[in-house]
Design an enzyme around this catalytic site. Structure first.
Site, PDB file in Angstrom:
ATOM      1  N   SER A 111     -20.742 -14.977  65.734  1.00  0.00           N
ATOM      2  CA  SER A 111     -19.839 -13.926  65.287  1.00  0.00           C
ATOM      3  C   SER A 111     -18.618 -14.563  64.639  1.00  0.00           C
ATOM      4  O   SER A 111     -18.738 -15.552  63.912  1.00  0.00           O
ATOM      5  CB  SER A 111     -19.462 -13.021  66.460  1.00  0.00           C
ATOM      6  OG  SER A 111     -18.665 -11.937  66.023  1.00  0.00           O
ATOM      7  N   SER A 112     -17.459 -14.044  64.908  1.00  0.00           N
ATOM      8  CA  SER A 112     -16.235 -14.546  64.272  1.00  0.00           C
ATOM      9  C   SER A 112     -15.022 -14.046  65.033  1.00  0.00           C
ATOM     10  O   SER A 112     -15.061 -12.969  65.661  1.00  0.00           O
ATOM     11  CB  SER A 112     -16.163 -14.059  62.818  1.00  0.00           C
ATOM     12  OG  SER A 112     -14.900 -14.334  62.250  1.00  0.00           O
ATOM     13  N   TYR A 167     -16.753  -6.833  56.804  1.00  0.00           N
ATOM     14  CA  TYR A 167     -17.236  -7.979  57.573  1.00  0.00           C
ATOM     15  C   TYR A 167     -16.840  -7.845  59.039  1.00  0.00           C
ATOM     16  O   TYR A 167     -17.657  -8.064  59.951  1.00  0.00           O
ATOM     17  CB  TYR A 167     -16.640  -9.254  56.975  1.00  0.00           C
ATOM     18  CG  TYR A 167     -17.101 -10.544  57.603  1.00  0.00           C
ATOM     19  CD1 TYR A 167     -18.308 -11.127  57.239  1.00  0.00           C
ATOM     20  CD2 TYR A 167     -16.309 -11.208  58.536  1.00  0.00           C
ATOM     21  CE1 TYR A 167     -18.727 -12.326  57.789  1.00  0.00           C
ATOM     22  CE2 TYR A 167     -16.720 -12.403  59.097  1.00  0.00           C
ATOM     23  CZ  TYR A 167     -17.925 -12.957  58.721  1.00  0.00           C
ATOM     24  OH  TYR A 167     -18.333 -14.141  59.280  1.00  0.00           O
ATOM     25  N   LYS A 203     -19.413  -7.554  62.254  1.00  0.00           N
ATOM     26  CA  LYS A 203     -19.408  -8.522  63.346  1.00  0.00           C
ATOM     27  C   LYS A 203     -19.090  -7.844  64.680  1.00  0.00           C
ATOM     28  O   LYS A 203     -19.655  -8.211  65.725  1.00  0.00           O
ATOM     29  CB  LYS A 203     -18.390  -9.627  63.064  1.00  0.00           C
ATOM     30  CG  LYS A 203     -18.836 -10.617  61.998  1.00  0.00           C
ATOM     31  CD  LYS A 203     -20.099 -11.366  62.394  1.00  0.00           C
ATOM     32  CE  LYS A 203     -20.409 -12.528  61.465  1.00  0.00           C
ATOM     33  NZ  LYS A 203     -21.686 -13.197  61.816  1.00  0.00           N
TER      34      LYS A 203
END
Length: 262
Positions: A148-149, A162, A166
Site C-alpha cells: 500500500s502506501s 490513488y 489504496k
C-alpha cells in the site's frame, strides 16, 4: 541479491505482481534470496521482467516471468493455470502491481480515474486472490501481503484517486486477515512512503519539477526509501519469524520526514 535470511523461505512458491521493476523487482529478488521460487508477474515490459529473472538466476535463485495485467481476468486465469500446471501450489502472494494517478486536484480529476485506480489497485487483485483462496487454504501456511502506501494516512493533495484506491485495498486486506485466519492464511500490509523508483521520480517531477535524489538530504538517515527497504520487510513477513503476525500494517518511511511529499 539480499534476502531476509538464507533459506528462510525455502520450499515456498511466491507470486509477486508488478515485479518487473522498482519495488516489485526488489521484492522478487529478496524472496528468491531467501529460498523461495518466484513468479515474476508483469504488465507489458518484457525486457525488464526478464532482467529481474536473470538477476535472480545469476544469484542462484529460481524465478520465471509471466505476463498478465492484473485487471485482465482472462490472462490472469491463464497465468494461474500455468503456475499450477508447471510449478505447483502457490503459498505466498504479494500484491504489488499499481500505477500512479494523474496528480490533479479533485476539481480537475475526471470521474473515470477513480474507477481506473480502483480496478488496478483493489478490484483486480481481489479477483486474483478470490480465485486462489480455495487452494491457499489447503496449505499449512499461506501469506497475502499487500503493498500500500503512507498516502492512506497522510492524504496528500493531488492524489485522491490513488489514495482512495489504496485505502480500499487496505480495508479489503484487513477483512481478509480476519476472514482467512482460521485457514492458516496471514494477511498483512506494507505501506512505504516515497520510494526512489521510476514511479517515485515521476511523482516528484509532477509535483515539484525536481529530482528525487535532491530529497535525500532532508530524508531520515540521509536518503529517501529504497526498494530494498520495502523488500526486506516483505521477506520478513513471509518468514517463520513472522508466523504469528496477521492483520498488521507496517509503514516503511523512516518515521515520516517533515516536508516529504508523503
Amino acid at each position: 541479491m539480499h534476502g531476509y535470511q538464507s533459506a528462510a523461505l525455502s520450499g515456498r512458491l511466491a507470486l509477486v505482481t508488478g515485479a518487473s521493476r522498482g519495488v516489485g523487482r526488489a521484492i522478487a529478488m529478496s524472496l528468491a534470496a531467501g529460498g523461495a521460487e518466484v513468479v515474476v508477474n508483469y504488465h507489458s515490459n518484457d525486457a525488464a521482467a526478464h532482467e529481474t529473472v536473470d538477476r535472480i538466476r545469476r544469484a542462484n535463485g529460481r524465478a520465471v516471468a509471466i505476463r498478465a495485467p492484473i485487471g485482465d481476468d482472462t490472462k490472469v486465469d491463464a497465468m494461474l493455470d500455468q503456475i499450477a500446471n508447471d510449478l505447483g501450489a502457490l503459498d505466498l502472494v504479494v500484491s504489488n502491481a499499481g500505477t500512479p494517478s494523474s496528480g490533479k486536484k479533485i476539481i480537475a480529476t475526471e470521474p473515470h480515474e477513480y474507477s481506473d485506480m480502483l480496478e488496478v489497485h483493489t478490484l483486480g487483485p481481489l479477483r486474483l486472490i478470490r480465485r486462489l483462496l480455495p487452494r491457499l487454504r489447503e496449505n499449512d501456511r499461506s501469506d497475502l501481503i499487500f503493498i500500500s502506501s503512507t498516502v492512506t494516512r497522510v492524504t496528500p493533495t493531488h492524489s485522491a484517486p490513488y489514495t482512495i484506491a489504496k485505502a480500499a485495498t487496505e480495508a479489503a486486506a484487513m477483512s481478509l486477515a480476519y476472514e482467512e485466519r482460521s485457514h492458516g492464511i496471514r494477511t498483512n500490509i506494507v505501506a512505504p512512503g516515497l520510494v526512489a523508483t521510476d514511479m517515485g521520480q515521476g511523482l516528484v517531477g509532477a509535483m515539484t519539477g525536481g529530482d528525487i535524489a535532491a530529497l535525500d538530504t532532508g530524508a531520515p538517515y540521509g536518503r529517501v526509501c529504497r526498494p530494498e527497504d520495502v523488500a526486506r520487510v516483505v521477506a520478513f513477513l513471509a518468514s517463520p519469524d513472522a508466523s504469528y503476525l496477521n492483520g498488521q500494517r507496517i509503514e516503511v518511511d523512516g518515521g515520516g520526514p517533515a516536508g516529504a511529499i508523503y
